[in-house]
Design a protein around this motif. Structure first.
Motif, short mmCIF file in Angstrom:
data_model
loop_
_atom_site.label_atom_id
_atom_site.label_comp_id
_atom_site.label_asym_id
_atom_site.label_seq_id
_atom_site.Cartn_x
_atom_site.Cartn_y
_atom_site.Cartn_z
N UNK A 157 -9.68 4.07 -0.45
CA UNK A 157 -8.45 4.40 -1.50
C UNK A 157 -8.90 4.37 -3.03
N UNK A 158 -9.72 3.32 -3.36
CA UNK A 158 -10.02 2.87 -4.86
C UNK A 158 -10.74 3.90 -5.60
N UNK A 180 0.76 -1.26 -0.16
CA UNK A 180 -0.03 0.17 -0.01
C UNK A 180 0.94 1.31 -0.10
N UNK A 181 1.85 1.14 -1.04
CA UNK A 181 2.77 2.36 -0.91
C UNK A 181 2.82 2.98 -2.40
N UNK A 221 -8.57 -2.42 7.74
CA UNK A 221 -7.71 -2.39 6.57
C UNK A 221 -8.55 -2.58 5.42
N UNK A 222 -9.62 -3.47 5.33
CA UNK A 222 -10.39 -3.47 4.01
C UNK A 222 -11.06 -2.44 3.96
N UNK A 223 -11.55 -1.53 4.91
CA UNK A 223 -12.51 -0.44 4.54
C UNK A 223 -11.41 0.85 4.00
N UNK A 224 -10.44 1.00 4.70
CA UNK A 224 -9.26 1.86 4.11
C UNK A 224 -9.06 1.53 2.46
#
Length: 129
Positions: free
Chosen positions: A128-129, A44-45, A121-124
């Motif tokens: 971000x998509x 996630x970078x 994590x899944x929510x974030x």
């Protein structure tokens, strides 16, 4: 705090690796060689951050870049024997920090915390998509 603790313990053990670099090594050891772009997705970078991260790993001899046998335009990132030699020592350090972080938690609390963190994590990822 976890990243800082891991970085400090790795340094104290004579291992020249940041917590972010350890995360990349773990992914490469578990999933095998992959493109730098795919590694960035897994971590996630941003591209520039992955580039700095992999350059640092390569400079220290932890990874190498090789041509993809399926696509000669693509270069793959893979851990070196040096990374493999040190991985167990790093894993022991990481596990001990994980255990310390969970002191005083019972099994149901540990399961609940992992579940909630996974959901966050899944929510974030979705946001971000």
């Amino acid at each position: 705090m976890l990243n800082n603790t891991l970085a400090a313990r790795l340094k104290a053990s004579g291992i020249d690796m940041t917590s972010e670099q350890w995360g990349a090594i773990i992914i490469l050891l578990n999933e095998g060689a992959m493109s730098q772009g795919h590694l960035g997705e897994r971590l996630h970078l941003e591209k520039s951050s992955v580039s700095r991260l992999t350059n640092g790993l390569e400079k220290r001899g932890w990874i190498e870049r090789t041509k993809d046998s399926k696509d000669s335009r693509q270069r793959l990132v893979e851990p070196t024997p040096k990374a493999l030699e040190t991985a167990e020592q790093c894993a022991i350090i990481a596990r001990s920090i994980h255990e310390e972080a969970q002191l005083g938690m019972n099994e149901s609390e540990m399961i609940a915390s992992r579940s909630l963190l996974t959901k966050i994590i899944k929510n974030l990822e979705g946001a971000s998509k």
